[in-house]
Design a protein around this motif. Structure first.
Motif, PDB file in Angstrom:
ATOM      1  N   ASP A 129       0.864  -1.185   0.000  1.00  0.00           N
ATOM      2  CA  ASP A 129       0.000   0.000   0.000  1.00  0.00           C
ATOM      3  C   ASP A 129       0.899   1.233   0.000  1.00  0.00           C
ATOM      4  OD1 ASP A 129      -1.923   1.918   0.258  1.00  0.00           O
ATOM      5  OD2 ASP A 129      -2.670   1.238   2.194  1.00  0.00           O
ATOM      6  N   ARG A 130       0.840   2.028  -1.083  1.00  0.00           N
ATOM      7  CA  ARG A 130       1.674   3.230  -1.212  1.00  0.00           C
ATOM      8  C   ARG A 130       1.105   4.405  -0.427  1.00  0.00           C
ATOM      9  NH1 ARG A 130       0.974   2.151  -6.854  1.00  0.00           N
ATOM     10  NH2 ARG A 130      -0.225   4.065  -6.896  1.00  0.00           N
ATOM     11  N   GLU A 131      -0.143   4.286   0.032  1.00  0.00           N
ATOM     12  CA  GLU A 131      -0.815   5.341   0.785  1.00  0.00           C
ATOM     13  C   GLU A 131      -0.999   6.613  -0.039  1.00  0.00           C
ATOM     14  OE1 GLU A 131       1.245   5.767   4.479  1.00  0.00           O
ATOM     15  OE2 GLU A 131       0.868   3.698   5.057  1.00  0.00           O
ATOM     16  N   ASP A 132      -1.409   6.430  -1.283  1.00  0.00           N
ATOM     17  CA  ASP A 132      -1.785   7.554  -2.142  1.00  0.00           C
ATOM     18  C   ASP A 132      -2.994   7.125  -2.971  1.00  0.00           C
ATOM     19  OD1 ASP A 132      -0.864   5.997  -4.294  1.00  0.00           O
ATOM     20  OD2 ASP A 132       1.074   6.993  -4.354  1.00  0.00           O
ATOM     21  N   ASP A 133      -3.481   7.999  -3.829  1.00  0.00           N
ATOM     22  CA  ASP A 133      -4.654   7.681  -4.648  1.00  0.00           C
ATOM     23  C   ASP A 133      -4.311   7.541  -6.123  1.00  0.00           C
ATOM     24  OD1 ASP A 133      -6.425   7.577  -2.528  1.00  0.00           O
ATOM     25  OD2 ASP A 133      -6.782   9.741  -2.573  1.00  0.00           O
ATOM     26  N   LEU A 134      -3.045   7.301  -6.426  1.00  0.00           N
ATOM     27  CA  LEU A 134      -2.629   7.115  -7.813  1.00  0.00           C
ATOM     28  C   LEU A 134      -3.103   5.747  -8.309  1.00  0.00           C
ATOM     29  CD1 LEU A 134       0.991   8.547  -7.544  1.00  0.00           C
ATOM     30  CD2 LEU A 134      -1.037   9.671  -8.472  1.00  0.00           C
ATOM     31  N   PRO A 135      -3.165   5.561  -9.633  1.00  0.00           N
ATOM     32  CA  PRO A 135      -3.616   4.263 -10.166  1.00  0.00           C
ATOM     33  C   PRO A 135      -2.720   3.120  -9.670  1.00  0.00           C
ATOM     34  CG  PRO A 135      -3.463   5.888 -11.920  1.00  0.00           C
ATOM     35  CD  PRO A 135      -2.876   6.517 -10.695  1.00  0.00           C
ATOM     36  N   PRO A 136      -3.289   1.912  -9.596  1.00  0.00           N
ATOM     37  CA  PRO A 136      -2.479   0.768  -9.159  1.00  0.00           C
ATOM     38  C   PRO A 136      -1.382   0.468 -10.173  1.00  0.00           C
ATOM     39  CG  PRO A 136      -4.594   0.018  -9.983  1.00  0.00           C
ATOM     40  CD  PRO A 136      -4.641   1.526  -9.947  1.00  0.00           C
ATOM     41  N   ARG A 137      -0.309  -0.148  -9.681  1.00  0.00           N
ATOM     42  CA  ARG A 137       0.786  -0.578 -10.557  1.00  0.00           C
ATOM     43  C   ARG A 137       1.035  -2.057 -10.298  1.00  0.00           C
ATOM     44  NH1 ARG A 137       5.455   3.701  -9.121  1.00  0.00           N
ATOM     45  NH2 ARG A 137       5.220   2.569  -7.161  1.00  0.00           N
ATOM     46  N   TYR A 138       1.495  -2.758 -11.336  1.00  0.00           N
ATOM     47  CA  TYR A 138       1.819  -4.161 -11.151  1.00  0.00           C
ATOM     48  C   TYR A 138       3.069  -4.524 -11.932  1.00  0.00           C
ATOM     49  CZ  TYR A 138       0.257  -5.715 -15.772  1.00  0.00           C
ATOM     50  OH  TYR A 138       0.151  -5.921 -17.120  1.00  0.00           O
ATOM     51  N   GLY A 139       3.707  -5.589 -11.482  1.00  0.00           N
ATOM     52  CA  GLY A 139       4.874  -6.113 -12.165  1.00  0.00           C
ATOM     53  C   GLY A 139       4.816  -7.632 -12.146  1.00  0.00           C
ATOM     54  N   LEU A 140       5.446  -8.241 -13.124  1.00  0.00           N
ATOM     55  CA  LEU A 140       5.492  -9.698 -13.234  1.00  0.00           C
ATOM     56  C   LEU A 140       6.934 -10.156 -13.193  1.00  0.00           C
ATOM     57  CD1 LEU A 140       3.050 -10.099 -16.228  1.00  0.00           C
ATOM     58  CD2 LEU A 140       2.562 -10.670 -13.872  1.00  0.00           C
ATOM     59  N   THR A 141       7.161 -11.270 -12.530  1.00  0.00           N
ATOM     60  CA  THR A 141       8.477 -11.862 -12.548  1.00  0.00           C
ATOM     61  C   THR A 141       8.334 -13.377 -12.466  1.00  0.00           C
ATOM     62  OG1 THR A 141      10.672 -11.823 -11.560  1.00  0.00           O
ATOM     63  CG2 THR A 141       8.836 -11.666 -10.060  1.00  0.00           C
ATOM     64  N   VAL A 142       9.220 -14.064 -13.151  1.00  0.00           N
ATOM     65  CA  VAL A 142       9.272 -15.523 -13.113  1.00  0.00           C
ATOM     66  C   VAL A 142      10.745 -15.884 -13.016  1.00  0.00           C
ATOM     67  CG1 VAL A 142       8.650 -17.669 -14.272  1.00  0.00           C
ATOM     68  CG2 VAL A 142       7.219 -15.647 -14.586  1.00  0.00           C
ATOM     69  N   THR A 143      11.117 -16.614 -11.976  1.00  0.00           N
ATOM     70  CA  THR A 143      12.529 -16.910 -11.739  1.00  0.00           C
ATOM     71  C   THR A 143      13.028 -18.030 -12.648  1.00  0.00           C
ATOM     72  OG1 THR A 143      12.094 -18.545 -10.031  1.00  0.00           O
ATOM     73  CG2 THR A 143      12.267 -16.249  -9.314  1.00  0.00           C
ATOM     74  N   LYS A 144      14.336 -18.138 -12.747  1.00  0.00           N
ATOM     75  CA  LYS A 144      14.945 -19.165 -13.582  1.00  0.00           C
ATOM     76  C   LYS A 144      14.701 -20.570 -13.062  1.00  0.00           C
ATOM     77  CE  LYS A 144      18.642 -16.685 -15.865  1.00  0.00           C
ATOM     78  NZ  LYS A 144      20.083 -16.653 -16.135  1.00  0.00           N
ATOM     79  N   LYS A 145      14.337 -20.692 -11.795  1.00  0.00           N
ATOM     80  CA  LYS A 145      14.024 -22.011 -11.229  1.00  0.00           C
ATOM     81  C   LYS A 145      12.817 -22.640 -11.916  1.00  0.00           C
ATOM     82  CE  LYS A 145      14.187 -20.434  -6.860  1.00  0.00           C
ATOM     83  NZ  LYS A 145      13.913 -20.461  -5.418  1.00  0.00           N
ATOM     84  N   VAL A 146      11.963 -21.822 -12.497  1.00  0.00           N
ATOM     85  CA  VAL A 146      10.731 -22.304 -13.115  1.00  0.00           C
ATOM     86  C   VAL A 146      11.005 -23.036 -14.424  1.00  0.00           C
ATOM     87  CG1 VAL A 146       8.570 -21.533 -14.169  1.00  0.00           C
ATOM     88  CG2 VAL A 146       9.310 -20.583 -12.001  1.00  0.00           C
ATOM     89  N   GLY A 147      11.990 -22.586 -15.185  1.00  0.00           N
ATOM     90  CA  GLY A 147      12.277 -23.239 -16.462  1.00  0.00           C
ATOM     91  C   GLY A 147      13.104 -22.341 -17.350  1.00  0.00           C
ATOM     92  N   ASN A 148      13.206 -22.756 -18.607  1.00  0.00           N
ATOM     93  CA  ASN A 148      13.995 -21.962 -19.546  1.00  0.00           C
ATOM     94  C   ASN A 148      13.217 -20.722 -19.997  1.00  0.00           C
ATOM     95  OD1 ASN A 148      12.178 -22.812 -21.494  1.00  0.00           O
ATOM     96  ND2 ASN A 148      13.525 -24.342 -22.378  1.00  0.00           N
ATOM     97  N   ALA A 149      13.802 -19.924 -20.861  1.00  0.00           N
ATOM     98  CA  ALA A 149      13.215 -18.644 -21.266  1.00  0.00           C
ATOM     99  C   ALA A 149      11.847 -18.824 -21.917  1.00  0.00           C
ATOM    100  CB  ALA A 149      14.161 -17.912 -22.216  1.00  0.00           C
ATOM    101  N   VAL A 150      11.679 -19.877 -22.707  1.00  0.00           N
ATOM    102  CA  VAL A 150      10.406 -20.109 -23.381  1.00  0.00           C
ATOM    103  C   VAL A 150       9.296 -20.336 -22.352  1.00  0.00           C
ATOM    104  CG1 VAL A 150       9.167 -21.657 -24.936  1.00  0.00           C
ATOM    105  CG2 VAL A 150      11.516 -21.007 -25.440  1.00  0.00           C
ATOM    106  N   VAL A 151       9.568 -21.166 -21.364  1.00  0.00           N
ATOM    107  CA  VAL A 151       8.585 -21.468 -20.318  1.00  0.00           C
ATOM    108  C   VAL A 151       8.278 -20.217 -19.500  1.00  0.00           C
ATOM    109  CG1 VAL A 151       8.224 -22.782 -18.190  1.00  0.00           C
ATOM    110  CG2 VAL A 151       9.209 -23.900 -20.193  1.00  0.00           C
ATOM    111  N   ARG A 152       9.313 -19.492 -19.103  1.00  0.00           N
ATOM    112  CA  ARG A 152       9.112 -18.282 -18.302  1.00  0.00           C
ATOM    113  C   ARG A 152       8.291 -17.249 -19.062  1.00  0.00           C
ATOM    114  NH1 ARG A 152      14.738 -18.862 -17.549  1.00  0.00           N
ATOM    115  NH2 ARG A 152      15.106 -16.858 -18.546  1.00  0.00           N
ATOM    116  N   ASN A 153       8.571 -17.066 -20.337  1.00  0.00           N
ATOM    117  CA  ASN A 153       7.828 -16.090 -21.140  1.00  0.00           C
ATOM    118  C   ASN A 153       6.365 -16.503 -21.316  1.00  0.00           C
ATOM    119  OD1 ASN A 153       9.912 -14.276 -21.447  1.00  0.00           O
ATOM    120  ND2 ASN A 153      10.691 -15.269 -23.287  1.00  0.00           N
ATOM    121  N   ARG A 154       6.095 -17.806 -21.477  1.00  0.00           N
ATOM    122  CA  ARG A 154       4.712 -18.270 -21.599  1.00  0.00           C
ATOM    123  C   ARG A 154       3.935 -17.975 -20.328  1.00  0.00           C
ATOM    124  NH1 ARG A 154       3.952 -24.121 -23.295  1.00  0.00           N
ATOM    125  NH2 ARG A 154       1.813 -23.425 -23.425  1.00  0.00           N
TER     126      ARG A 154
END
Length: 121
Positions: A45-70
């Protein structure tokens, strides 16, 4: 023409912004963590009234680049089409994708994402 579900049109307007800098991602780590089988959701919670922001991340433990991008593409579409309306203004969200997000149905993925964003356990 493919038979299937037609994309849901979102109203034209300002959707959630993206987190782009490492510093922003690290700041969200101080917030609440909502763990799930398909992904980990970190909320700050940023404690302001600005629009929400989001980010995505997938670590290398999950798989190779193709899998992570999917996984990233599936999560980005789930946020765009369904979960953006559940995000509260003034909050930052980081979605850390897991391997199971690739095998889950899209409906299951979107339901779980919306539920986690709303704060349900």
């Amino acid at each position: 023409m493919s038979e299937g579900r037609a994309p849901v049109a979102r109203p034209v307007g300002k959707g959630p912004d993206r987190l782009k800098k490492r510093k922003q991602f690290l700041a969200v780590r101080r917030g609440e963590k909502r763990r799930g089988r398909l992904f980990l959701l970190e909320v700050l919670d940023r404690e302001d009234d600005l629009p929400p922001r989001y980010g995505l991340t997938v670590t290398k433990k999950v798989g190779n680049a193709v899998v992570r991008n999917r996984i990233r593409r599936r999560l980005r579409e789930a946020v765009r089409v369904f979960a953006a309306d559940d995000m509260k203004a003034g909050n930052d969200y980081v979605i850390v994708g897991r391997q199971d997000a690739l095998g889950a149905t899209f409906d299951e993925l979107t339901r779980e994402l919306s539920r986690r964003i709303r704060g349900a356990r």
